[in-house]
Design an enzyme around this catalytic site. Structure first.
Site, PDB file in Angstrom:
ATOM      1  N   HIS A   1       0.450  -1.284   0.048  1.00  0.00           N
ATOM      2  CA  HIS A   1      -0.016  -0.196  -0.116  1.00  0.00           C
ATOM      3  C   HIS A   1       0.348   1.515   0.040  1.00  0.00           C
ATOM      4  O   HIS A   1       0.454   2.062   0.849  1.00  0.00           O
ATOM      5  CB  HIS A   1      -1.071  -0.484   1.173  1.00  0.00           C
ATOM      6  CG  HIS A   1      -1.848  -0.906   1.301  1.00  0.00           C
ATOM      7  ND1 HIS A   1      -2.159  -1.279   2.326  1.00  0.00           N
ATOM      8  CD2 HIS A   1      -2.690  -1.460  -0.055  1.00  0.00           C
ATOM      9  CE1 HIS A   1      -3.404  -3.296   2.513  1.00  0.00           C
ATOM     10  NE2 HIS A   1      -3.463  -3.029   0.823  1.00  0.00           N
TER      11      HIS A   1
HETATM   12  C1  LIG Z   1       0.206  -7.268  -5.531  1.00  0.00           C
HETATM   13  C2  LIG Z   1      -0.454  -6.054  -4.487  1.00  0.00           C
HETATM   14  C3  LIG Z   1      -2.033  -6.122  -3.813  1.00  0.00           C
HETATM   15  C4  LIG Z   1      -2.883  -5.542  -3.201  1.00  0.00           C
HETATM   16  N1  LIG Z   1      -3.619  -5.522  -1.991  1.00  0.00           N
HETATM   17  C5  LIG Z   1      -4.907  -4.905  -2.646  1.00  0.00           C
HETATM   18  C6  LIG Z   1      -6.239  -5.383  -2.112  1.00  0.00           C
HETATM   19  O1  LIG Z   1      -6.508  -6.446  -2.156  1.00  0.00           O
HETATM   20  N2  LIG Z   1      -6.985  -4.191  -1.893  1.00  0.00           N
HETATM   21  C7  LIG Z   1      -6.521  -2.999  -1.697  1.00  0.00           C
HETATM   22  O2  LIG Z   1      -7.874  -1.874  -1.993  1.00  0.00           O
HETATM   23  N3  LIG Z   1      -5.750  -2.561  -2.974  1.00  0.00           N
HETATM   24  C8  LIG Z   1      -4.514  -3.263  -2.717  1.00  0.00           C
HETATM   25  N4  LIG Z   1      -3.340  -3.154  -3.280  1.00  0.00           N
HETATM   26  C9  LIG Z   1      -3.267  -1.835  -3.691  1.00  0.00           C
HETATM   27  C10 LIG Z   1      -3.108  -0.886  -4.487  1.00  0.00           C
HETATM   28  O3  LIG Z   1      -3.850  -2.105  -5.795  1.00  0.00           O
HETATM   29  C11 LIG Z   1      -2.961  -0.005  -5.156  1.00  0.00           C
HETATM   30  O4  LIG Z   1      -3.071   0.703  -3.778  1.00  0.00           O
HETATM   31  C12 LIG Z   1      -3.784   0.686  -6.510  1.00  0.00           C
HETATM   32  O5  LIG Z   1      -3.721  -0.565  -7.751  1.00  0.00           O
HETATM   33  C13 LIG Z   1      -2.637   1.795  -6.695  1.00  0.00           C
HETATM   34  O6  LIG Z   1      -3.316   2.069  -7.950  1.00  0.00           O
HETATM   35  P1  LIG Z   1      -2.799   3.768  -8.717  1.00  0.00           P
HETATM   36  O7  LIG Z   1      -3.637   4.220  -9.740  1.00  0.00           O
HETATM   37  O8  LIG Z   1      -1.278   4.359  -7.539  1.00  0.00           O
HETATM   38  O9  LIG Z   1      -1.286   2.833  -9.539  1.00  0.00           O
HETATM   39  P2  LIG Z   1      -1.338   1.518 -10.251  1.00  0.00           P
HETATM   40  O10 LIG Z   1      -3.205   0.855 -10.156  1.00  0.00           O
HETATM   41  O11 LIG Z   1       0.106   0.796 -10.036  1.00  0.00           O
HETATM   42  O12 LIG Z   1      -1.338   2.228 -11.634  1.00  0.00           O
HETATM   43  C14 LIG Z   1       0.099   3.379 -12.423  1.00  0.00           C
HETATM   44  C15 LIG Z   1      -0.063   2.324 -13.296  1.00  0.00           C
HETATM   45  O13 LIG Z   1       1.075   3.853 -13.938  1.00  0.00           O
HETATM   46  C16 LIG Z   1       2.206   2.423 -15.334  1.00  0.00           C
HETATM   47  N5  LIG Z   1       3.244   3.081 -15.237  1.00  0.00           N
HETATM   48  C17 LIG Z   1       4.053   3.273 -14.446  1.00  0.00           C
HETATM   49  N6  LIG Z   1       4.605   4.045 -14.892  1.00  0.00           N
HETATM   50  C18 LIG Z   1       4.717   4.727 -16.139  1.00  0.00           C
HETATM   51  C19 LIG Z   1       5.230   4.693 -16.683  1.00  0.00           C
HETATM   52  N7  LIG Z   1       6.943   5.743 -16.867  1.00  0.00           N
HETATM   53  N8  LIG Z   1       4.226   5.265 -18.324  1.00  0.00           N
HETATM   54  C20 LIG Z   1       3.254   4.095 -18.599  1.00  0.00           C
HETATM   55  N9  LIG Z   1       3.241   3.531 -17.700  1.00  0.00           N
HETATM   56  C21 LIG Z   1       3.631   3.532 -16.267  1.00  0.00           C
HETATM   57  C22 LIG Z   1       1.188   1.683 -14.248  1.00  0.00           C
HETATM   58  O14 LIG Z   1       1.854   0.540 -15.519  1.00  0.00           O
HETATM   59  C23 LIG Z   1       1.017   0.752 -14.098  1.00  0.00           C
HETATM   60  O15 LIG Z   1      -0.085   0.357 -14.519  1.00  0.00           O
HETATM   61  C24 LIG Z   1      -2.532  -4.181  -3.061  1.00  0.00           C
HETATM   62  C25 LIG Z   1      -1.487  -3.947  -4.394  1.00  0.00           C
HETATM   63  C26 LIG Z   1      -0.663  -5.111  -4.806  1.00  0.00           C
HETATM   64  C27 LIG Z   1       0.472  -4.142  -5.719  1.00  0.00           C
END
Ligand SMILES: Cc1cc2nc3c(=O)[nH]c(=O)nc-3n(C[C@H](O)[C@H](O)[C@H](O)COP(=O)(O)OP(=O)(O)OC[C@H]3O[C@@H](n4cnc5c(N)ncnc54)[C@H](O)[C@@H]3O)c2cc1C
Length: 546
Positions: free
Chosen positions: A473
């Site tokens: 997280h």
């Molecule tokens: C293994 C795991 C288990 C988890 N379990 C849970 C759970 O059960 N329940 C829950 O609520 N949360 C869970 N989480 C946490 C939750 O999924 C994350 O907090 C959330 O998905 C983050 O969202 P975000 O939009 O910040 O980033 P992300 O969803 O990580 O999205 C970022 C995106 O940007 C892309 N990206 C990054 N850099 C670049 C770049 N330079 N150029 C182009 N694209 C790029 C990445 O590839 C990715 O697709 C878990 C996370 C993980 C990794």
């Protein structure tokens, strides 16, 4: 290297993750704005993304996971901790544990108290509701008809029943909704699934939006730099198929690349701590010490048990018959272990009854292994983990190289704050209290880790340091606020810049008390409204002036 000009858009969203797919959908809904969504990873075609139990496989899958690790952690005896992140359409919502938890109302009220107008629980609840398609129907806290499916587990399980009863026997309440009026209690988790399949934001938000003529989606495209004209973001550079591409934004560039990559991209583009940028030969556009600072994460200590009955996921996986049987139940009825990702049941508890809200979360998981992502034990096993919900330890993300393909340094500084060590230890004592209740006893042959010899607070903490790990997280690396190190304002605009926002886990002023996916979806929902409001206010300006 070849250079391609890819045209211009109103908005460029960088990252098709939990928040990015929401933005791509909402910003294109009216048909008025042209949006480019750039994603470093591929399409979400792998079967194991869609079958919830595939979660375990995606931990080590370099095609769909950035597979980061932290720098050696001082409080953990120099251990590095794995830091998986989704690198695929849907981002981390395509590889996560599927648990649907929003956090506590008080988390958002706290964000508001820190000065962030528009972020109290009353302000953000409509966005949680708008996102949601709640299987149980609508009420004042839950929504139906939204793009994010939220479902109950497919069936109860005797071990989970025992765990929940044990919590009650330990004096902790039972609840059927962790996202209800209060978070406190033990019960089954709800999951972001629909009919037994993962419901990532790629599924719920992006797939329907891709039919729109005004959305362009480019996968396998690593954004390497934000382009500026003075202090205005005007586009991005990205790498695809070995060639450099440029896309222009008339309106805004919105970073939704997650808590590790959004600050990395700002730093690579000259927005960050000046000394760090100069060290890597990057021209400084703005000396902002908050970019990449203040990283927070949940840290869990895990207790594993040998079970007296062959009713765990370990047993299912150990035999061909078990695997085929589970596969058939899934295929025919969408039931059984294949419908579950990480936790099946869990709880939110107070380590001290005088606290106003829970300060620890338990995950009750129907398999056991020595550590996360490792082979399951060859015996019937399950585990309970505990994490402190509101850690005060803060670390950082800092580039290690000017090369965008190199991972940044990630340093959460787990357990560096005294309160984190204290609450983690108290939470571990609480696990012992629950697991020692009569309802659990018939299922526990032995606690295999930390084991019966580890009893004192000091020994429990030492175990947490040796074996603990992330709950995945990470947040707060482009923190929202109005103080000198805050990176974005309450409308998620990067301070001092035009046409540049961050909208993902990075903007959380403080980590929410629970799993972070739902809050990131909410951030995407709210950000899209603010962007569209600002665009229409701007469009009306000349008319008013005239
Ligand atoms: C293994 C795991 C288990 C988890 N379990 C849970 C759970 O059960 N329940 C829950 O609520 N949360 C869970 N989480 C946490 C939750 O999924 C994350 O907090 C959330 O998905 C983050 O969202 P975000 O939009 O910040 O980033 P992300 O969803 O990580 O999205 C970022 C995106 O940007 C892309 N990206 C990054 N850099 C670049 C770049 N330079 N150029 C182009 N694209 C790029 C990445 O590839 C990715 O697709 C878990 C996370 C993980 C990794």
């Amino acid at each position: 290297m070849q250079h391609h000009e890819e045209g211009s858009f109103d908005y460029i969203v960088v990252g098709a993750g939990s928040a990015g797919c929401v933005l791509a959908n909402r910003l294109t809904a009216s048909g008025r704005h042209r949006v480019l969504l750039l994603e470093a990873g591929p399409e979400d075609r792998n079967l194991w993304i869609h079958v919830p139990i595939g979660y375990a496989k995606l931990f080590v899958d370099a095609k769909h996971n950035w597979l980061y690790t932290s720098e050696p952690e001082a409080e953990l005896g120099g251990r590095s901790i794995i830091q998986p992140r989704g690198k695929v359409m849907g981002g981390s919502s395509s590889i996560n544990g599927l648990l649907y938890i929003r956090g506590q109302a008080e988390d958002f009220d706290h964000w508001r108290q820190l000065g962030n107008a528009g972020w109290s629980f009353a302000d953000v609840l409509p966005y949680f509701r708008r996102a949601e398609d709640q299987q149980r129907g609508e009420d004042e806290l839950h929504g139906v008809g939204g793009p994010l499916s939220v479902s109950d587990v497919s069936e109860p399980h005797p071990l989970c029943e025992a765990f929940i009863t044990a919590c009650e026997q330990a004096g902790l309440p039972r609840t059927d909704d962790f996202n209800g009026q209060t978070q406190e209690g033990a019960g089954y988790f709800q999951l972001t699934t629909r009919k037994g399949r993962r419901w990532s934001t790629a599924r719920g938000y992006l797939a329907p939006a891709r039919k729109r003529h005004n959305l362009a989606v480019t996968g396998n495209a690593l954004t390497t730099r934000i382009l500026f004209h003075g202090r205005r973001a005007i586009g991005v550079e990205y790498l695809k198929d070995g060639a450099k591409h440029v896309a222009r934004a008339h309106g805004e560039v919105i970073l939704a690349s997650g808590a590790f990559n959004s600050p990395q991209l700002l730093q690579l583009s000259g927005v960050g701590p000046a000394d760090l940028l100069r060290e890597h030969g990057i021209d400084v556009i703005a000396d902002m010490h908050g970019v990449g600072a203040d990283l927070q994460d949940h840290y869990q200590a895990r207790f594993t048990y040998r079970c007296s009955e062959r009713i765990t996921i370990n047993d299912m996986m150990a035999s061909l018959r078990g695997r085929v049987g589970a596969g058939l139940r899934y295929a025919l009825f969408r039931k059984g272990f294949l419908t579950v990702g990480a936790g099946y049941a869990g709880g939110f508890f107070k380590t001290d009854p005088s606290l106003p809200t829970p300060d620890v979360q338990f995950h009750f998981i129907l398999f056991s292994a020595d550590s996360v992502g490792q082979k399951l034990h060859p015996w019937p096993g399950f585990l309970t983990s505990v994490c402190q919900l509101r850690p005060e330890s803060r670390g950082f993300v800092r580039i290690k190289s000017a090369d965008p393909a190199q991972a940044p340094a990630i340093q959460p500084r787990y357990l560096s704050a005294e309160v984190d060590r204290d609450v983690t230890t108290k939470g571990m004592q609480l696990v012992r209290r629950v697991m020692g209740q009569p309802a659990m006893k018939r299922y526990i042959v032995e606690e295999t880790m930390p084991g019966p010899k580890v009893t004192s607070d000091a020994d429990l903490l030492a175990f947490a340091r040796q074996k603990g790990t992330t709950v995945f997280h990470p947040t707060s690396t482009c923190r929202m606020g109005s103080d000198v190190t805050a990176v974005v304002d309450e409308r998620l605009r990067v301070h001092g810049f035009d046409g540049l926002r961050v909208a993902d886990a990075s903007i959380m002023p403080t980590l929410v008390s629970g799993n972070t996916n739902a809050a990131c979806v909410m951030i995407g929902e709210k950000a899209s409204d603010m962007i569209l409001q600002d665009a229409s206010a701007k469009a009306q300006m000349p008319a008013r002036a005239a």
